[in-house]
Write an enzyme that holds these catalytic residues in place. Structure first.
Site, PDB file in Angstrom:
ATOM      1  N   LYS A 154      -6.769   3.319  -3.587  1.00 25.72           N
ATOM      2  CA  LYS A 154      -7.208   3.320  -2.185  1.00 25.72           C
ATOM      3  C   LYS A 154      -7.416   4.755  -1.729  1.00 25.72           C
ATOM      4  CE  LYS A 154      -5.219   2.000   2.341  1.00 25.72           C
ATOM      5  NZ  LYS A 154      -4.126   1.269   3.015  1.00 25.72           N
ATOM      6  N   LYS A 184     -10.196   0.368  -2.700  1.00 28.36           N
ATOM      7  CA  LYS A 184     -10.144   0.136  -1.259  1.00 28.36           C
ATOM      8  C   LYS A 184     -10.423   1.422  -0.487  1.00 28.36           C
ATOM      9  CE  LYS A 184      -7.020  -1.219   2.514  1.00 28.36           C
ATOM     10  NZ  LYS A 184      -5.670  -1.668   2.889  1.00 28.36           N
ATOM     11  N   ASP A 237       0.864  -1.182   0.000  1.00 30.44           N
ATOM     12  CA  ASP A 237       0.000   0.000   0.000  1.00 30.44           C
ATOM     13  C   ASP A 237       0.898   1.229   0.000  1.00 30.44           C
ATOM     14  OD1 ASP A 237      -1.766  -2.113   0.500  1.00 30.44           O
ATOM     15  OD2 ASP A 237      -3.050  -0.887   1.793  1.00 30.44           O
TER      16      ASP A 237
END
Lengths: 483, 327
Positions: free
Chosen positions: B227, B263, B158
């Site tokens: 995300k 996400k 991430d």
């Protein structure tokens, strides 16, 4: 695990509302039997189930109602201060909120609209109209309508079936706030929430005769319009009936406001926020099954983005949920009556016959009741009937344009002029377009938004007079001392 | 995908000979605008969907399987990470049929602990990298951070974008960093590459137009997932922002055929919220995204509420906080 999100049935309970087997007329503060003893049935358009027997008022009943309204005007209502009138309106508004669920369920049963719309739009907006006008009741001298505006007297009001309680609120709230008394005729296919509203009037201790409700069909409405002791007629409905009312009232002392049909253009420019525009198109024509006088029934889309917009629109329509109006997840409910369904069916058949291309998303329609799938016509020309006539159903006609001038010309090329929508990220273009569109309401980057503070009404064959806002008060007041 | 192949693909998609800031700007600013009132109204309308009985059961289990169970604290210890991993594998000891979560998300230095604890459970290890959460470090440091986590066994990285560069209009720099981190996610031999989630930190991008542009820029540079947030900045995930990102991946698929995941992270705490997000996934991007391969929740406390609601559906009564284990 399957990868498809199926929504289980989520029906709203109908046990919150008691529907009587029969209803009388609400005259002089109480329910009375009709003099002719006649009645008609109201049904649930989603199932064709019979809901109740409703009294049919004849000319004698209407006369009784007008007399009750006159008496209440002379003896009670006109003698109250504005602040006192306001107290009653505030009380009614609160009762509508407290009983919102009951009203929403009853509206959906009688009208066929999805419960999420009656719950989230119709009933809250109706209450908002009473709150808004309650505030005006003691401030009319400061509304900018002259130093001492005066009530007109007895008002006859005839309302349609598409937003039964909301149209009642649009009519009754300003009439009472300005000091008039009312005889109101709801539409024959949707009388039940008006009769429940009569119950609210009793609960609010509204003086007898200030609000009278006479149920019936065209003849009842005509008796009300022709009654000599009515000072003003307010009508919302079809242009044909509106014209006939105007002829009846012509040459009398009666005042008249009309809110009639529409064939609104929803104009999408190539710089529009496209995903939100698609939502606006959906909301413009599929809200309330398109049975909205200000529906965005003509989509005018700039040719350079037409293909993309139509693709996105069709993809979005694939997610619309058509079916049981009592299910909380239903987006599109039933058509209000067999007659309306027949009209929609006939006009869409004409659309195909005249050469437009018809498209609907795959959707299963219930077996009973009155249903019509969301429908989009592409390749529509100005000359097609589906581009000219008000369909009043979930049917969108798509036309294209190349330049702003062409958009204006096409948008205005209609006998109607109720509403229009403009979608563009360019503020200057929005303002320039709004100036040139002959429509009573112009929405920018939104559609079908209503607020009691904002006047609503039409140009041309869409009628005259305004409802809502400061302008709406003028329709119920003598501001020149001539009355 | 190497940075050079990312660049050449981007040149092809944009139809330009050289991937300059100007070319990227023309492309990103040519995307349709976003009307704030409209997108927020749409998100609010989707939130009114009523999910009951069998659909609720299905949606709760689906949501549990999409969680990136997260701990990102300076005070994280090996013990804390191990207990989180144990919960990831066995969310509800009273019901062994409860699905496992998708991944455990930790800082890079905890990756080997998580890797060891999760074993062959199939649960992924996700590591935040690239000078998370601010991203204020040189590219060399960001790449070292990434490679370190990949070497320690992370299945997913991430990363954060350089919001400063994005806001300054240096789109090429943002692109290059994403493409370089993507390359650092590669493993040699048969070992699968780590998947790259690109954190836009939408709370710092300020406008919906920026969120749309950042989403497209990240996908162009090779993101496997986009995300919303680090969870360290408010606002974190919101429904309208996630809706916008779902529109972006939907439109990207139509352009390229590729399915990029989404996400939302931070601030999603209740089952009700989670179900609203799943409704949005289904109605905006489509049911193809209703899988942990394409949709995740970055959350820590959400799992507890989902388990409580799951127990309620199973037994008919609400249990209480003491009937769900704390991690």
């Amino acid at each position: 695990m399957t990868r498809k999100f199926e929504y289980a049935p989520a029906p709203e309970s109908r046990s919150v509302v008691d529907i009587a087997s029969s209803y009388g007329l609400f005259i002089g503060g109480e329910f009375v039997d009709p003099s002719g003893g006649k009645s008609f049935k109201t049904i649930n358009p989603a199932t064709e189930e019979q809901l109740a027997d409703v009294a049919e008022a004849d000319a004698a009943d209407v006369d009784k109602a007008v007399r009750a309204a006159r008496r209440a005007y002379e003896r009670t209502w006109s003698r109250l201060s504005g602040a006192e009138r306001g107290k009653y309106l505030f009380r009614i508004a609160r009762l509508l909120q407290e009983r919102a669920r009951e009203f929403a369920v009853l509206e959906t049963l009688d009208n066929g609209k999805p419960i999420k719309e009656s719950r989230d739009v119709d009933i809250p907006t109706a209450a908002a109209h009473f709150f808004y006008h309650a505030g005006w009741a003691d401030k009319l001298e400061y509304a900018g309508l002259g130093p001492s505006p005066r009530a007109l007297g007895v008002v006859g009001q005839v309302i349609p079936w598409n937003f039964p309680l909301l149209m009642l609120a649009w009519k009754i709230a300003p009439a009472l706030a300005t000091g008039n008394t009312v005889v109101l005729k709801p539409a024959e296919t949707t009388p039940l929430t008006a009769l429940l509203f009569a119950d609210v009037c009793q609960q609010a201790d509204l003086p007898a005769g200030v609000v009278n409700i006479v149920t019936g069909a065209g003849a009842t409405g005509q008796a009300l319009v022709e009654h000599p002791d009515v000072d003003k007629i307010a009508f919302t409905g079809s242009t044909d009936v509106g014209k006939s009312i105007a002829r009846t009232v012509a040459g009398t002392r009666k005042r008249l406001t009309l809110e009639l049909g529409g064939k609104a253009a929803n104009i999408i420019f190539d710089d529009a926020p496209v995903d939100q525009a698609v939502e606006g198109i959906v909301n413009g024509i599929f809200f309330n099954q398109g049975q909205v006088c200000c529906a965005g029934s003509r989509l005018l889309v700039q040719e350079s983005v037409a293909e993309d917009v139509i693709h996105r629109l069709q993809r979005r329509l694939g997610t619309l949920r058509v079916g049981d109006p009592m299910d909380k997840n239903t987006d599109v409910g039933a058509i209000n009556s067999a007659a309306q369904l027949a009209r929609i069916t006939a006009l869409t058949a004409a659309g195909e016959a005249e050469g437009a291309t018809r498209w609907s998303p795959p959707c299963e329609l219930p077996e009973h009741g009155f249903w019509f799938p969301p429908t989009v016509f592409t390749g529509v020309a100005q000359t097609h009937r589906i581009a000219q006539e008000e369909i009043f159903g979930p049917v969108l006609s798509v036309l294209t344009f190349r330049t702003p001038d062409e958009a204006v010309a096409k948008a205005n090329n209609t006998p109607y002029g109720l509403s229009a929508g403009i979608w563009s990220e360019k503020g200057s273009r929005i303002l320039a377009m709004a100036d040139r569109l002959r429509a009573g309401v112009v929405w920018a980057n939104t559609f079908n938004r209503f607020d009691p503070t904002s006047p609503f009404g039409g140009y041309k064959e869409s009628g005259y007079g305004r409802e809502g806002g400061r302008h709406g008060l003028a329709a119920y007041l003598d501001t020149e001392g001539t009355h | 995908m190497s940075p050079s192949s990312a660049t050449s693909r981007a040149r092809e998609l944009l139809g330009v000979g050289s991937l300059t800031n100007k070319a990227l700007r023309t492309w990103l600013h040519g995307l349709p605008g976003v009307d704030q009132v409209g997108i927020e109204a749409r998100a609010a309308a989707l939130a009114t969907r009523s999910i009951k009985t069998t659909s609720k059961e299905w949606a709760i289990d689906t949501a549990i399987g999409m969680i990136d169970l997260t701990t990102l604290e300076g005070a994280d210890t090996p013990g804390k990470v191990r207990s989180l991993c144990a919960k990831a594998k066995l969310p509800d000891p009273t019901d062994l049929g409860t699905p496992q979560v998708a991944a455990v998300c930790v800082y890079g230095d905890m990756v080997h602990i998580a890797r060891e604890s999760l074993g062959d459970s199939g649960i992924h290890v996700a590591a935040v990298a690239t000078a998370f959460p601010s991203g204020r470090a040189s590219l060399a440091v960001k790449l070292a951070d990434t490679k370190d986590a990949v070497r320690a066994g992370a299945d997913e990285i991430d990363m954060v974008i350089d919001r400063g560069a994005f806001l300054a209009g240096d789109y090429r720099l943002v692109f290059d960093q994403i493409a370089a981190v993507k390359e650092a996610c590669a493993r040699t031999g048969d070992e699968p590459d780590a998947h790259l989630k690109v954190i836009l930190e939408t709370g710092e991008l300020a406008t919906y137009d920026n969120v749309r542009r950042a989403s497209w820029l990240a996908m162009l540079a090779g993101a496997d997932f986009i995300k919303t947030s680090t969870g360290k900045i408010q606002p974190a995930a919101t429904m309208p922002v996630t809706l916008l990102m779902l529109e972006a991946v939907r439109d990207w698929r139509e352009l390229t055929g590729e399915l990029v995941g989404v996400k939302p992270a931070g601030g999603i705490r209740t089952s009700k919220d989670a179900l609203r997000y799943l409704v949005m996934v289904s109605e905006v991007a489509g049911d193809d995204w209703l899988t942990p391969q394409r949709f995740r929740f970055g959350a820590s406390s959400l799992l507890t509420d989902l388990l409580l609601q799951r127990q309620k559906l199973r037994t008919g009564v609400y249990s209480g906080a003491d009937y769900v284990t704390i991690d």
